[in-house]
Design a protein around this motif. Structure first.
Motif, PDB file in Angstrom:
ATOM      1  N   LEU A   1      -2.503  -2.186  -2.770  1.00 42.96           N
ATOM      2  CA  LEU A   1      -2.756  -3.590  -3.110  1.00 42.96           C
ATOM      3  C   LEU A   1      -1.457  -4.388  -3.113  1.00 42.96           C
ATOM      4  O   LEU A   1      -1.413  -5.523  -2.625  1.00 42.96           O
ATOM      5  CB  LEU A   1      -3.444  -3.683  -4.473  1.00 42.96           C
ATOM      6  CG  LEU A   1      -3.750  -5.092  -4.987  1.00 42.96           C
ATOM      7  CD1 LEU A   1      -4.644  -5.850  -4.017  1.00 42.96           C
ATOM      8  CD2 LEU A   1      -4.389  -5.035  -6.368  1.00 42.96           C
ATOM      9  N   GLY A   2      -0.398  -3.811  -3.672  1.00 39.30           N
ATOM     10  CA  GLY A   2       0.899  -4.486  -3.673  1.00 39.30           C
ATOM     11  C   GLY A   2       1.398  -4.758  -2.268  1.00 39.30           C
ATOM     12  O   GLY A   2       1.897  -5.852  -1.960  1.00 39.30           O
ATOM     13  N   VAL A   3       1.265  -3.768  -1.381  1.00 39.50           N
ATOM     14  CA  VAL A   3       1.681  -3.938   0.013  1.00 39.50           C
ATOM     15  C   VAL A   3       0.842  -5.018   0.697  1.00 39.50           C
ATOM     16  O   VAL A   3       1.368  -5.844   1.463  1.00 39.50           O
ATOM     17  CB  VAL A   3       1.559  -2.592   0.767  1.00 39.50           C
ATOM     18  CG1 VAL A   3       1.770  -2.792   2.267  1.00 39.50           C
ATOM     19  CG2 VAL A   3       2.575  -1.590   0.228  1.00 39.50           C
ATOM     20  N   LEU A   4      -0.457  -5.033   0.427  1.00 42.30           N
ATOM     21  CA  LEU A   4      -1.341  -6.053   1.003  1.00 42.30           C
ATOM     22  C   LEU A   4      -0.921  -7.454   0.571  1.00 42.30           C
ATOM     23  O   LEU A   4      -0.810  -8.371   1.407  1.00 42.30           O
ATOM     24  CB  LEU A   4      -2.780  -5.786   0.577  1.00 42.30           C
ATOM     25  CG  LEU A   4      -3.804  -6.870   0.913  1.00 42.30           C
ATOM     26  CD1 LEU A   4      -3.958  -7.024   2.418  1.00 42.30           C
ATOM     27  CD2 LEU A   4      -5.154  -6.558   0.265  1.00 42.30           C
ATOM     28  N   LEU A   5      -0.663  -7.644  -0.721  1.00 39.74           N
ATOM     29  CA  LEU A   5      -0.265  -8.959  -1.217  1.00 39.74           C
ATOM     30  C   LEU A   5       1.061  -9.403  -0.601  1.00 39.74           C
ATOM     31  O   LEU A   5       1.249 -10.576  -0.277  1.00 39.74           O
ATOM     32  CB  LEU A   5      -0.157  -8.928  -2.744  1.00 39.74           C
ATOM     33  CG  LEU A   5      -1.470  -8.721  -3.512  1.00 39.74           C
ATOM     34  CD1 LEU A   5      -1.198  -8.629  -5.008  1.00 39.74           C
ATOM     35  CD2 LEU A   5      -2.458  -9.828  -3.211  1.00 39.74           C
ATOM     36  N   ILE A   6       1.984  -8.468  -0.442  1.00 44.53           N
ATOM     37  CA  ILE A   6       3.270  -8.797   0.173  1.00 44.53           C
ATOM     38  C   ILE A   6       3.069  -9.233   1.625  1.00 44.53           C
ATOM     39  O   ILE A   6       3.688 -10.199   2.097  1.00 44.53           O
ATOM     40  CB  ILE A   6       4.228  -7.594   0.086  1.00 44.53           C
ATOM     41  CG1 ILE A   6       4.658  -7.380  -1.366  1.00 44.53           C
ATOM     42  CG2 ILE A   6       5.458  -7.802   0.980  1.00 44.53           C
ATOM     43  CD1 ILE A   6       5.451  -6.101  -1.596  1.00 44.53           C
ATOM     44  N   GLY A   7       2.189  -8.535   2.346  1.00 48.21           N
ATOM     45  CA  GLY A   7       1.911  -8.915   3.730  1.00 48.21           C
ATOM     46  C   GLY A   7       1.292 -10.302   3.840  1.00 48.21           C
ATOM     47  O   GLY A   7       1.685 -11.098   4.704  1.00 48.21           O
ATOM     48  N   LEU A   8       0.339 -10.605   2.958  1.00 49.84           N
ATOM     49  CA  LEU A   8      -0.286 -11.934   2.965  1.00 49.84           C
ATOM     50  C   LEU A   8       0.726 -13.026   2.631  1.00 49.84           C
ATOM     51  O   LEU A   8       0.771 -14.076   3.276  1.00 49.84           O
ATOM     52  CB  LEU A   8      -1.438 -11.972   1.960  1.00 49.84           C
ATOM     53  CG  LEU A   8      -2.630 -11.044   2.226  1.00 49.84           C
ATOM     54  CD1 LEU A   8      -3.628 -11.121   1.076  1.00 49.84           C
ATOM     55  CD2 LEU A   8      -3.309 -11.385   3.541  1.00 49.84           C
ATOM     56  N   ALA A   9       1.548 -12.755   1.605  1.00 47.68           N
ATOM     57  CA  ALA A   9       2.546 -13.745   1.187  1.00 47.68           C
ATOM     58  C   ALA A   9       3.564 -13.994   2.293  1.00 47.68           C
ATOM     59  O   ALA A   9       3.941 -15.150   2.559  1.00 47.68           O
ATOM     60  CB  ALA A   9       3.249 -13.267  -0.080  1.00 47.68           C
ATOM     61  N   ALA A  10       4.026 -12.933   2.953  1.00 45.15           N
ATOM     62  CA  ALA A  10       5.008 -13.086   4.035  1.00 45.15           C
ATOM     63  C   ALA A  10       4.414 -13.877   5.198  1.00 45.15           C
ATOM     64  O   ALA A  10       5.104 -14.694   5.826  1.00 45.15           O
ATOM     65  CB  ALA A  10       5.480 -11.713   4.505  1.00 45.15           C
ATOM     66  N   THR A  11       3.145 -13.649   5.495  1.00 46.99           N
ATOM     67  CA  THR A  11       2.475 -14.391   6.574  1.00 46.99           C
ATOM     68  C   THR A  11       2.472 -15.884   6.291  1.00 46.99           C
ATOM     69  O   THR A  11       2.835 -16.701   7.155  1.00 46.99           O
ATOM     70  CB  THR A  11       1.032 -13.881   6.733  1.00 46.99           C
ATOM     71  OG1 THR A  11       1.041 -12.499   7.078  1.00 46.99           O
ATOM     72  CG2 THR A  11       0.305 -14.669   7.817  1.00 46.99           C
ATOM     73  N   ASP A  12       2.077 -16.253   5.090  1.00 49.93           N
ATOM     74  CA  ASP A  12       1.969 -17.677   4.760  1.00 49.93           C
ATOM     75  C   ASP A  12       3.332 -18.338   4.610  1.00 49.93           C
ATOM     76  O   ASP A  12       3.505 -19.505   4.974  1.00 49.93           O
ATOM     77  CB  ASP A  12       1.155 -17.846   3.479  1.00 49.93           C
ATOM     78  CG  ASP A  12      -0.291 -17.425   3.669  1.00 49.93           C
ATOM     79  OD1 ASP A  12      -0.840 -17.688   4.749  1.00 49.93           O
ATOM     80  OD2 ASP A  12      -0.859 -16.810   2.751  1.00 49.93           O
TER      81      ASP A  12
ATOM     82  N   ALA B   1      -4.737   3.581   5.358  1.00 49.68           N
ATOM     83  CA  ALA B   1      -4.827   2.375   4.528  1.00 49.68           C
ATOM     84  C   ALA B   1      -3.950   1.268   5.073  1.00 49.68           C
ATOM     85  O   ALA B   1      -4.348   0.090   5.067  1.00 49.68           O
ATOM     86  CB  ALA B   1      -4.431   2.707   3.095  1.00 49.68           C
ATOM     87  N   LEU B   2      -2.766   1.600   5.560  1.00 47.97           N
ATOM     88  CA  LEU B   2      -1.860   0.590   6.097  1.00 47.97           C
ATOM     89  C   LEU B   2      -2.409  -0.030   7.377  1.00 47.97           C
ATOM     90  O   LEU B   2      -2.145  -1.204   7.671  1.00 47.97           O
ATOM     91  CB  LEU B   2      -0.479   1.196   6.351  1.00 47.97           C
ATOM     92  CG  LEU B   2       0.308   1.594   5.101  1.00 47.97           C
ATOM     93  CD1 LEU B   2       1.600   2.303   5.476  1.00 47.97           C
ATOM     94  CD2 LEU B   2       0.603   0.378   4.234  1.00 47.97           C
ATOM     95  N   SER B   3      -3.175   0.741   8.139  1.00 46.15           N
ATOM     96  CA  SER B   3      -3.824   0.177   9.329  1.00 46.15           C
ATOM     97  C   SER B   3      -4.821  -0.902   8.927  1.00 46.15           C
ATOM     98  O   SER B   3      -4.901  -1.963   9.564  1.00 46.15           O
ATOM     99  CB  SER B   3      -4.545   1.284  10.109  1.00 46.15           C
ATOM    100  OG  SER B   3      -3.633   2.272  10.547  1.00 46.15           O
ATOM    101  N   VAL B   4      -5.562  -0.652   7.853  1.00 45.48           N
ATOM    102  CA  VAL B   4      -6.511  -1.650   7.349  1.00 45.48           C
ATOM    103  C   VAL B   4      -5.758  -2.866   6.814  1.00 45.48           C
ATOM    104  O   VAL B   4      -6.163  -4.014   7.035  1.00 45.48           O
ATOM    105  CB  VAL B   4      -7.409  -1.043   6.254  1.00 45.48           C
ATOM    106  CG1 VAL B   4      -8.338  -2.104   5.665  1.00 45.48           C
ATOM    107  CG2 VAL B   4      -8.209   0.126   6.811  1.00 45.48           C
ATOM    108  N   VAL B   5      -4.651  -2.613   6.102  1.00 50.08           N
ATOM    109  CA  VAL B   5      -3.830  -3.715   5.578  1.00 50.08           C
ATOM    110  C   VAL B   5      -3.336  -4.598   6.722  1.00 50.08           C
ATOM    111  O   VAL B   5      -3.408  -5.832   6.655  1.00 50.08           O
ATOM    112  CB  VAL B   5      -2.640  -3.166   4.769  1.00 50.08           C
ATOM    113  CG1 VAL B   5      -1.613  -4.270   4.505  1.00 50.08           C
ATOM    114  CG2 VAL B   5      -3.122  -2.576   3.450  1.00 50.08           C
ATOM    115  N   ALA B   6      -2.824  -3.967   7.785  1.00 51.48           N
ATOM    116  CA  ALA B   6      -2.326  -4.725   8.932  1.00 51.48           C
ATOM    117  C   ALA B   6      -3.437  -5.567   9.551  1.00 51.48           C
ATOM    118  O   ALA B   6      -3.227  -6.734   9.909  1.00 51.48           O
ATOM    119  CB  ALA B   6      -1.727  -3.778   9.968  1.00 51.48           C
TER     120      ALA B   6
END
Length: 241
Positions: free
Chosen positions: A4-15, A52-57
């Motif tokens: 979940l932490g990695v997912l939030l970081i990915g979303l935040a970096a995108t925006d 899981a990281l594939s789903v996150v990506a």
């Protein structure tokens, strides 16, 4: 909770990237790269982690693409559905996530900053992701909700004169960061004062602008945007506590 932490970081970096560079596909690339680099630093390299990281990506890319189309001519509700699905998956599978460790945990054990020393890598990822979401992602969510509900800014459609106040997109992130930080520190009363202060400062300015129905439109726009913004901070607090 590492995924979940990695997912939030990915979303935040995108925006955050999209708010600086309006280059096609670049925000998604930066978001995915940020998530993968953080995961690698946290030692999330097992087969289960890689799946899981594939789903996150995939979710990060879907978020970036649907947001761009939502602000254009695409369906505005779709990015909100993608975000809701992403958060539900992150929370739902949090118990199956591999505990973060690796170089990130070693760094946290040796860092000289008292606030970070001894902090678990899982907790650090969540904190970075949650505070990152308060920045540009919070603004994106507010704009999407305003658009999907048809809550228009009367100053933008020309029915009211433009306001001299230009710092809304900066004040929103600052407000959310303050609320989240104060709440995490146990200062709920102080966080409430921040919320109340915004209303006290803005309502006199709103009530003095234009005709009565325009004032009502502007008040609705302000209230919807503010409540959604506060919910972003409070939702992040729920995840962290």
């Amino acid at each position: 909770m590492s995924w979940l932490g990695v997912l939030l970081i990915g979303l935040a970096a995108t925006d955050l990237t999209h708010s600086v560079w309006h280059v096609r596909a670049l925000p998604q690339l930066v978001g995915v790269a940020s998530a993968l680099l953080v995961a690698l630093a946290a030692g999330l390299t097992t087969g289960r982690d890689l799946a899981a990281l594939s789903v996150v990506a995939l979710l990060v890319v879907l978020w970036g693409v649907t947001v761009t189309r939502g602000f254009g001519r695409g369906p505005v509700w779709l990015p909100l559905v993608v975000l809701g699905l992403a958060i539900c998956l992150g929370v739902g599978f949090s118990g199956a996530a591999t505990p973060a460790a690796g170089a990130l945990e070693s760094w946290l054990d040796g860092v000289a900053v008292p606030l970070l020393h001894g902090l678990s890598a899982d907790r650090f990822l969540l904190l970075v992701g949650a505070f990152g979401v308060q920045l540009s992602t919070g603004n994106v969510i507010v704009r999407l909700v305003l658009k999907v509900t048809g809550t228009l800014n009367p100053m933008r459609d020309g029915s009211m004169p433009p306001t001299p106040m230009k710092g809304g997109r900066l004040l929103g992130p600052l407000e959310r960061v303050f609320i989240l930080a104060l709440a995490l520190a146990g200062q709920i009363t102080a966080a409430s004062i921040v919320v109340a202060a915004k209303g006290l400062l803005r309502f006199p300015e709103l009530s003095s602008r234009g005709e009565q129905h325009h004032v009502h439109q502007m008040t609705e726009y302000f209230l919807v945007g503010s409540f959604v913004s506060w919910l972003v901070a409070l939702s992040s607090l729920v995840v962290l506590v």
